[in-house]
Design a protein around this motif. Structure first.
Motif, PDB file in Angstrom:
ATOM      1  N   LEU A   1       8.942   7.910 -46.056  1.00  0.00           N
ATOM      2  CA  LEU A   1       9.223   7.951 -47.490  1.00  0.00           C
ATOM      3  C   LEU A   1       7.919   8.023 -48.289  1.00  0.00           C
ATOM      4  N   SER A   2       6.914   7.316 -47.826  1.00  0.00           N
ATOM      5  CA  SER A   2       5.610   7.349 -48.479  1.00  0.00           C
ATOM      6  C   SER A   2       5.005   8.758 -48.418  1.00  0.00           C
ATOM      7  N   ARG A   3       5.148   9.418 -47.279  1.00  0.00           N
ATOM      8  CA  ARG A   3       4.647  10.799 -47.158  1.00  0.00           C
ATOM      9  C   ARG A   3       5.399  11.726 -48.116  1.00  0.00           C
ATOM     10  N   LYS A   4       6.695  11.520 -48.237  1.00  0.00           N
ATOM     11  CA  LYS A   4       7.507  12.318 -49.159  1.00  0.00           C
ATOM     12  C   LYS A   4       7.050  12.094 -50.598  1.00  0.00           C
ATOM     13  N   GLN A   5       6.787  10.836 -50.957  1.00  0.00           N
ATOM     14  CA  GLN A   5       6.303  10.525 -52.297  1.00  0.00           C
ATOM     15  C   GLN A   5       4.951  11.197 -52.553  1.00  0.00           C
ATOM     16  N   ARG A   6       4.068  11.106 -51.592  1.00  0.00           N
ATOM     17  CA  ARG A   6       2.739  11.722 -51.717  1.00  0.00           C
ATOM     18  C   ARG A   6       2.859  13.234 -51.911  1.00  0.00           C
ATOM     19  N   ARG A   7       3.717  13.877 -51.117  1.00  0.00           N
ATOM     20  CA  ARG A   7       3.910  15.339 -51.240  1.00  0.00           C
ATOM     21  C   ARG A   7       4.437  15.708 -52.620  1.00  0.00           C
ATOM     22  N   ARG A   8       5.418  14.959 -53.099  1.00  0.00           N
ATOM     23  CA  ARG A   8       5.997  15.258 -54.415  1.00  0.00           C
ATOM     24  C   ARG A   8       4.980  15.070 -55.540  1.00  0.00           C
ATOM     25  N   LEU A   9       4.205  13.991 -55.471  1.00  0.00           N
ATOM     26  CA  LEU A   9       3.190  13.763 -56.502  1.00  0.00           C
ATOM     27  C   LEU A   9       2.114  14.837 -56.441  1.00  0.00           C
TER      28      LEU A   9
END
Length: 129
Positions: free
Chosen positions: A81-89
């Motif tokens: 989920l953290s990787r997904k957040q990083r990608r989106r930001l």
């Protein structure tokens, strides 16, 4: 009756967190604490609401724009989920350090506004009458 009041209060808090997160513009971020201060609740309440989004809410809401204190991606978040957040930001133009801190945070910070004088339990108690 007290348990019911808390349930109604949490439902209102949940709805307001969702409403506020939806207002964060693309390319900006805010913190759990900033939302909490604005709402006159604890940051943990905001985190709890966001951690319990339905799949539909998660798909529609820009939850990724809410981070921990000091403009840091939550170190407690699931790694995927953290990787997904990083990608989106990153896709919105925000750069994040290896340690998870948003770079040029002052430029990208979205201020939620001043603390509102809300007592969520009082609101719930008024609804129960």
């Amino acid at each position: 009756m007290a348990a019911r009041g808390k349930s109604v209060a949490f439902a209102r808090i949940r709805a307001e967190v969702i409403r506020l997160v939806a207002l964060i513009p693309e390319g900006k971020f805010t913190t759990y604490g900033s939302i909490a201060i604005h709402m006159n609740v604890m940051a943990r309440h905001v985190a709890t609401v966001l951690s319990r989004l339905t799949p539909e809410e998660s798909a529609a809401l820009p939850w990724h724009r809410v981070v921990s204190a000091e403009a840091r991606l939550s170190p407690n978040m699931d790694a995927a989920l953290s990787r997904k957040q990083r990608r989106r930001l990153n896709a919105e133009g925000l750069r994040i350090s290896k340690d998870g801190y948003i770079q040029s945070a002052d430029t990208h910070f979205h201020n939620m506004g001043v603390r509102r004088n809300i007592r969520w339990s009082d609101v719930a108690d008024a609804d129960a009458e």
